[in-house]
Scaffold this motif. Structure first.
Motif, PDB file in Angstrom:
ATOM      1  N   TYR A  25       0.860  -1.185   0.000  1.00  0.00           N
ATOM      2  CA  TYR A  25       0.000   0.000   0.000  1.00  0.00           C
ATOM      3  C   TYR A  25       0.890   1.227   0.000  1.00  0.00           C
ATOM      4  O   TYR A  25       1.884   1.269   0.712  1.00  0.00           O
ATOM      5  N   ASN A  26       0.539   2.240  -0.761  1.00  0.00           N
ATOM      6  CA  ASN A  26       1.274   3.494  -0.698  1.00  0.00           C
ATOM      7  C   ASN A  26       0.421   4.602  -0.094  1.00  0.00           C
ATOM      8  O   ASN A  26       0.769   5.761  -0.138  1.00  0.00           O
ATOM      9  N   ASP A  27      -0.711   4.220   0.494  1.00  0.00           N
ATOM     10  CA  ASP A  27      -1.589   5.155   1.191  1.00  0.00           C
ATOM     11  C   ASP A  27      -1.902   4.568   2.563  1.00  0.00           C
ATOM     12  O   ASP A  27      -2.550   3.523   2.666  1.00  0.00           O
ATOM     13  N   PHE A  28      -1.420   5.218   3.609  1.00  0.00           N
ATOM     14  CA  PHE A  28      -1.543   4.686   4.966  1.00  0.00           C
ATOM     15  C   PHE A  28      -3.005   4.499   5.379  1.00  0.00           C
ATOM     16  O   PHE A  28      -3.369   3.466   5.938  1.00  0.00           O
ATOM     17  N   ALA A  29      -3.848   5.475   5.108  1.00  0.00           N
ATOM     18  CA  ALA A  29      -5.261   5.396   5.485  1.00  0.00           C
ATOM     19  C   ALA A  29      -5.958   4.238   4.778  1.00  0.00           C
ATOM     20  O   ALA A  29      -6.759   3.519   5.391  1.00  0.00           O
ATOM     21  N   LYS A  30      -5.645   4.021   3.507  1.00  0.00           N
ATOM     22  CA  LYS A  30      -6.247   2.900   2.768  1.00  0.00           C
ATOM     23  C   LYS A  30      -5.788   1.566   3.331  1.00  0.00           C
ATOM     24  O   LYS A  30      -6.558   0.621   3.407  1.00  0.00           O
ATOM     25  N   MET A  31      -4.516   1.486   3.742  1.00  0.00           N
ATOM     26  CA  MET A  31      -4.007   0.257   4.331  1.00  0.00           C
ATOM     27  C   MET A  31      -4.737  -0.050   5.638  1.00  0.00           C
ATOM     28  O   MET A  31      -5.188  -1.168   5.856  1.00  0.00           O
ATOM     29  N   LEU A  32      -4.912   0.973   6.482  1.00  0.00           N
ATOM     30  CA  LEU A  32      -5.621   0.772   7.748  1.00  0.00           C
ATOM     31  C   LEU A  32      -7.055   0.318   7.512  1.00  0.00           C
ATOM     32  O   LEU A  32      -7.564  -0.556   8.204  1.00  0.00           O
ATOM     33  N   GLU A  33      -7.697   0.917   6.522  1.00  0.00           N
ATOM     34  CA  GLU A  33      -9.097   0.609   6.226  1.00  0.00           C
ATOM     35  C   GLU A  33      -9.271  -0.786   5.628  1.00  0.00           C
ATOM     36  O   GLU A  33     -10.170  -1.526   6.003  1.00  0.00           O
ATOM     37  N   CYS A  35      -7.023  -3.553   5.461  1.00  0.00           N
ATOM     38  CA  CYS A  35      -6.530  -4.782   6.098  1.00  0.00           C
ATOM     39  C   CYS A  35      -6.731  -4.810   7.603  1.00  0.00           C
ATOM     40  O   CYS A  35      -6.530  -5.842   8.224  1.00  0.00           O
ATOM     41  N   LYS A  36      -7.134  -3.696   8.202  1.00  0.00           N
ATOM     42  CA  LYS A  36      -7.456  -3.624   9.621  1.00  0.00           C
ATOM     43  C   LYS A  36      -6.428  -4.353  10.497  1.00  0.00           C
ATOM     44  O   LYS A  36      -6.752  -5.339  11.165  1.00  0.00           O
ATOM     45  N   PRO A  37      -5.184  -3.854  10.520  1.00  0.00           N
ATOM     46  CA  PRO A  37      -4.144  -4.541  11.296  1.00  0.00           C
ATOM     47  C   PRO A  37      -4.385  -4.429  12.801  1.00  0.00           C
ATOM     48  O   PRO A  37      -5.006  -3.479  13.275  1.00  0.00           O
ATOM     49  N   ASP A  38      -3.909  -5.416  13.557  1.00  0.00           N
ATOM     50  CA  ASP A  38      -3.973  -5.366  15.018  1.00  0.00           C
ATOM     51  C   ASP A  38      -2.893  -4.443  15.573  1.00  0.00           C
ATOM     52  O   ASP A  38      -3.095  -3.771  16.578  1.00  0.00           O
ATOM     53  N   VAL A  39      -1.721  -4.454  14.920  1.00  0.00           N
ATOM     54  CA  VAL A  39      -0.566  -3.695  15.384  1.00  0.00           C
ATOM     55  C   VAL A  39       0.040  -2.919  14.221  1.00  0.00           C
ATOM     56  O   VAL A  39       0.133  -3.445  13.117  1.00  0.00           O
ATOM     57  N   VAL A  40       0.460  -1.680  14.487  1.00  0.00           N
ATOM     58  CA  VAL A  40       1.158  -0.872  13.491  1.00  0.00           C
ATOM     59  C   VAL A  40       2.509  -0.496  14.083  1.00  0.00           C
ATOM     60  O   VAL A  40       2.590  -0.036  15.225  1.00  0.00           O
ATOM     61  N   LEU A  50       3.221  11.705  14.962  1.00  0.00           N
ATOM     62  CA  LEU A  50       1.943  12.051  15.581  1.00  0.00           C
ATOM     63  C   LEU A  50       0.759  11.754  14.673  1.00  0.00           C
ATOM     64  O   LEU A  50      -0.209  11.115  15.099  1.00  0.00           O
ATOM     65  N   ALA A  51       0.826  12.170  13.429  1.00  0.00           N
ATOM     66  CA  ALA A  51      -0.293  11.946  12.500  1.00  0.00           C
ATOM     67  C   ALA A  51      -0.531  10.443  12.278  1.00  0.00           C
ATOM     68  O   ALA A  51      -1.683   9.992  12.287  1.00  0.00           O
ATOM     69  N   LEU A  52       0.541   9.685  12.107  1.00  0.00           N
ATOM     70  CA  LEU A  52       0.390   8.245  11.859  1.00  0.00           C
ATOM     71  C   LEU A  52      -0.115   7.509  13.095  1.00  0.00           C
ATOM     72  O   LEU A  52      -0.944   6.603  12.995  1.00  0.00           O
ATOM     73  N   VAL A  53       0.363   7.916  14.262  1.00  0.00           N
ATOM     74  CA  VAL A  53      -0.111   7.299  15.509  1.00  0.00           C
ATOM     75  C   VAL A  53      -1.590   7.595  15.715  1.00  0.00           C
ATOM     76  O   VAL A  53      -2.378   6.696  16.055  1.00  0.00           O
ATOM     77  N   LYS A  54      -1.999   8.850  15.492  1.00  0.00           N
ATOM     78  CA  LYS A  54      -3.416   9.207  15.653  1.00  0.00           C
ATOM     79  C   LYS A  54      -4.302   8.405  14.708  1.00  0.00           C
ATOM     80  O   LYS A  54      -5.338   7.877  15.120  1.00  0.00           O
ATOM     81  N   GLN A  55      -3.894   8.285  13.438  1.00  0.00           N
ATOM     82  CA  GLN A  55      -4.678   7.500  12.475  1.00  0.00           C
ATOM     83  C   GLN A  55      -4.767   6.047  12.924  1.00  0.00           C
ATOM     84  O   GLN A  55      -5.830   5.418  12.833  1.00  0.00           O
ATOM     85  N   SER A  56      -3.667   5.496  13.400  1.00  0.00           N
ATOM     86  CA  SER A  56      -3.629   4.095  13.819  1.00  0.00           C
ATOM     87  C   SER A  56      -4.509   3.846  15.028  1.00  0.00           C
ATOM     88  O   SER A  56      -5.272   2.878  15.067  1.00  0.00           O
ATOM     89  N   VAL A  57      -4.421   4.719  16.021  1.00  0.00           N
ATOM     90  CA  VAL A  57      -5.236   4.574  17.231  1.00  0.00           C
ATOM     91  C   VAL A  57      -6.716   4.741  16.889  1.00  0.00           C
ATOM     92  O   VAL A  57      -7.561   3.974  17.368  1.00  0.00           O
TER      93      VAL A  57
END
Length: 71
Positions: A25-33, A35-40, A50-57
């Motif tokens: 994936y080259n888009d972090f938000a699309k990857m989170l949406e 594959c719904k990972p348990d851990v990032v 900060l931005a990536l942690v907030k999106q992940s949480v």
């Protein structure tokens, strides 16, 4: 399952993807949406933490930050 995000050296990344059959994936938000990972695991320059942690949480993931969190 391992999921691959974008990296600086695309040639190395493409070789890894081909050998491991790891989704890319080259888009972090699309990857989170999708594959719904348990851990990032955040391994990016500190200014982006900060931005990536907030999106992940917000996506319900546990987060491991490689370096100190930058605000």
């Amino acid at each position: 399952m391992l999921y691959q995000m974008s990296v600086r050296r695309m040639i190395i990344c493409r070789n890894f993807i081909r050998l491991s059959k790891c989704p890319f994936y080259n888009d972090f938000a699309k990857m989170l949406e999708s594959c719904k990972p348990d851990v990032v695991h955040i391994c990016t320059p500190p200014a982006s933490h900060l931005a990536l942690v907030k999106q992940s949480v917000d996506a319900g993931c546990h987060v491991y930050v490689e370096k100190p969190l930058a605000l």
